[in-house]
Scaffold this active site. Structure first.
Site, PDB file in Angstrom:
ATOM      1  CE  LYS A   1       5.924 -24.420 -10.270  1.00  0.00           C
ATOM      2  NZ  LYS A   1       4.921 -25.091  -9.385  1.00  0.00           N
TER       3      LYS A   1
ATOM      4  CE  LYS B   1      -2.748 -23.551  -8.365  1.00  0.00           C
ATOM      5  NZ  LYS B   1      -1.621 -23.695  -7.446  1.00  0.00           N
TER       6      LYS B   1
END
Length: 353
Positions: free
Chosen positions: A305, A237
């Site tokens: 983030k 990811k």
């Protein structure tokens, strides 16, 4: 004069053999039919089977694949993902920090709710989570009210949150100590992908845990792949987010340049999207970027983030990510413009100031 000939009675042995042969044949047919349904899958079904029998077999197969599932976290991603599970026929129990959100989901989809992660997870085959960050994940997993406390031995926890590979391994180890399976399974596709059930899922975990989770994940995924052991899904990811950051910045600059040069953006995109410059971001975001509307996807706050995780991991592994670091700072500027909840295509806004 010929003697009368009385036929001998049939051989008991031969008759017995014929009966035994017929029994064996019947048993073979019966066992063959059973074999066709082993583990809920349809195997060895001959082409001559009637269409109605095939439909019945498929219905029984689908029924056997239904699972008892908990879903923790009903944000913009989790809410529709849990909905797809219910729509596919799985028995779903949900938990959300804001209980009203769980109640609304239950009213819409008919599933049950749990007051705590542990209550939601009790007796479930799989527990899925899609929460905010590393600390949120620890919170729903561990402690007296955490999911692990309520899960039955052998159940599998599937985390769809984008978190660090470090916390994924930490939670996987805690799960193993309690006899539980664990799969880190971050997703790509954004809110639209979740709503339409076409997410891409990158998984890390043992082959056995992945095999248990994948048929259920299929309810909201168009693609799902095991990348390796726990943590591999998160690392994949990160590659995804690194690639997106560069693509969105490049697209923002191209559209900004077209505007300044007096070119019609729609014509430019129509021309260049047919070649090497084409991308999902270009096809799906150029119109909203041109209009200056940024309410259509993954928020800048969450992107920062994720990029923070990428950069921290890069420091740990020795990878060099100069463009990612630069784009992260550009997103920081967007946050300073009040765009923390804008979608990631809002990079063009800082160029238009």
């Amino acid at each position: 004069m010929a003697k009368n000939h009385t036929p001998s009675p049939p051989s008991t042995k031969r008759a017995s053999t014929r009966v035994t042969t017929r029994t064996i044949q019947r048993n073979r047919v019966y066992m063959g039919r059973l074999w066709a349904e082993v583990d809920g899958t349809v195997r060895g079904v001959t082409k001559s089977r009637a269409a109605d029998d095939q439909r019945a077999f498929r219905a029984r197969m689908r029924e056997s694949e239904m699972a008892k599932v908990a879903f923790l976290g009903l944000g913009v991603m989790g809410y529709p993902m849990a909905g797809h599970l219910a729509a596919k026929g799985h028995e779903v129990r949900v938990y959300n920090r804001t209980a009203a959100k769980a109640a609304a989901w239950s009213a819409q989809h008919g599933g049950a709710t749990g007051a705590t992660p542990a209550e939601a997870a009790r007796d479930c085959d799989l527990v899925m989570a899609c929460v905010g960050n590393d600390d949120d994940l620890r919170g729903v997993c561990t402690g007296a009210e955490g999911a692990f406390a309520g899960m039955k031995p052998g159940a599998v926890f599937v985390d769809h949150t984008t978190v660090s590979a470090l916390v994924s391994r930490e939670m996987a180890e805690a799960a193993r100590e309690q006899g539980l399976g664990y799969v880190d399974a971050p997703v790509s596709g954004g809110q639209a992908g979740a709503e339409n059930g076409v997410l891409t899922v990158m998984c890390g975990g043992t082959e056995a845990d992945y095999a248990a989770a994948e048929p259920v994940i299929a309810a909201y995924a168009k693609a799902c792949r095991r990348m390796g052991d726990v943590g591999a899904g998160q690392l994949t990811k990160m590659c995804n987010q690194i690639a997106i950051a560069g693509v969105v910045q490049g697209l923002s600059e191209a559209l900004h340049f077209a505007e300044k040069a007096g070119l019609p953006i729609s014509d430019v995109v129509d021309a260049i999207s047919q070649g090497a410059a084409g991308s999902w971001q270009m096809a799906n975001r150029y119109k909203t970027m041109e209009a200056g509307t940024y309410d259509f996807g993954f928020a800048v706050d969450w992107m920062r983030k994720d990029l923070g995780i990428c950069l921290t991991t890069a420091n740990e592994t020795g990878a060099s990510l100069p463009l990612t670091a630069l784009v992260d700072q550009f997103y920081k500027e967007v946050q300073g413009m009040g765009g923390g909840r804008w979608d990631t295509s809002s990079l063009i806004a800082r160029l238009r100031r």
